[in-house]
Motif scaffolding. Structure first.
Motif, PDB file in Angstrom:
ATOM      1  N   HIS A 122     131.064  89.604  47.228  1.00 12.71           N
ATOM      2  CA  HIS A 122     132.242  90.481  47.101  1.00 12.71           C
ATOM      3  C   HIS A 122     132.652  90.838  48.279  1.00 12.71           C
ATOM      4  N   ARG A 136     140.928  88.963  50.418  1.00 12.40           N
ATOM      5  CA  ARG A 136     142.057  90.045  49.621  1.00 12.40           C
ATOM      6  C   ARG A 136     143.009  90.344  50.839  1.00 12.40           C
ATOM      7  N   PHE A 140     138.832  83.569  47.814  1.00 18.88           N
ATOM      8  CA  PHE A 140     137.833  83.420  48.524  1.00 18.88           C
ATOM      9  C   PHE A 140     137.884  82.125  49.500  1.00 18.88           C
ATOM     10  N   GLU A 186     139.485  92.273  41.251  1.00 17.46           N
ATOM     11  CA  GLU A 186     138.109  91.607  40.674  1.00 17.46           C
ATOM     12  C   GLU A 186     137.324  92.814  40.355  1.00 17.46           C
ATOM     13  N   VAL A 206     138.284  84.973  39.644  1.00 19.17           N
ATOM     14  CA  VAL A 206     138.443  85.441  41.036  1.00 19.17           C
ATOM     15  C   VAL A 206     138.835  84.063  41.880  1.00 19.17           C
ATOM     16  N   VAL A 226     135.177  88.099  49.066  1.00 18.80           N
ATOM     17  CA  VAL A 226     136.506  87.978  48.464  1.00 18.80           C
ATOM     18  C   VAL A 226     137.457  89.204  49.097  1.00 18.80           C
TER      19      VAL A 226
END
Length: 219
Positions: free
Chosen positions: A71, A78, A157, A98, A154, A74
């Motif tokens: 997370h 983002r 990344f 996400e 998603v 990501v």
């Protein structure tokens, strides 16, 4: 009518799954039954693949600390993506992109290692291993919708930052983080269409005949 055609009910169910599939971002925490999850993996594994190379690999993330690290990667990307969008940065940061911390199941879909050995169908189009993995993900997605489960893809990344977290071989390649689980409801339209980020293009604008940009006449 061809003898190989499915029944009206079967065809209706297939097209319903296609049209009602959504890239989900909102999930309930309820667990997914192991037998259902196994069916979804089996559906993915029956996707077509170039040269029957079956390049897909799925890593299920069951450790909470690892889920948190994913997370964080990501979230980092983002913010980078938001900066790259310039005038749309603020709008992008308002989007939920996400559901990694919310969904029941987190998967990483990846391309296998040593795939350079597969030449059949890839000599001039080496990216066909990626196309094959995408087919497997789509199979999983449609099967999930038929089971009443939501799934989100998603792609925010950095692959080379994710690989060491999962002890992946150097020549493998992570392609997608998949969020899977129960949902309160499915979006009426794709979420990005609902929030007016983008809209579906007219099909006729994408169908050509014989040469590029020559509209197809009989479709």
């Amino acid at each position: 009518m061809t003898e190989h055609r499915y029944s009206d009910a079967e065809r209706s169910a297939l097209y319903r799954a296609i049209y009602e599939r959504r890239d989900m971002r909102h999930f309930l925490p309820d667990p997914v039954a192991p037998d259902i999850l196994r069916r979804l993996f089996d559906a993915a594994h029956h996707a077509p693949s170039v040269g029957f190379m079956q390049p897909w690999r799925f890593i299920q993330i069951t450790a909470n600390d690892l889920r948190g690290q994913i997370h964080a990667l990501v979230e980092q990307e983002r913010r980078r993506t938001a900066k790259a969008l310039n005038e749309r940065e603020d709008d992008f940061m308002k989007l939920k992109v996400e559901g990694i911390l919310d969904c029941a199941v987190v998967l990483v879909a990846a391309l296998c290692d040593r795939r350079e050995q597969a030449v059949f169908g890839r000599r001039t189009l080496p990216e066909m291993d990626l196309a094959s993995l995408s087919c497997a993900i789509q199979n999983l997605w449609l099967a999930a919708r038929a089971e009443g489960l939501g799934m989100g893809w998603v792609s925010l990344f950095e692959p080379e930052e994710l690989k060491p977290l999962l002890a992946m071989p150097a020549d493998s390649h992570p392609v997608a983080i998949l969020c899977l689980g129960h949902v309160e409801r499915f979006y009426d339209k794709p979420m990005l269409e609902e929030v007016r980020w983008a809209k579906r293009m007219p099909l006729d604008d994408l169908l050509f005949e014989n040469r590029w940009n020559n509209p197809a006449a009989n479709v």
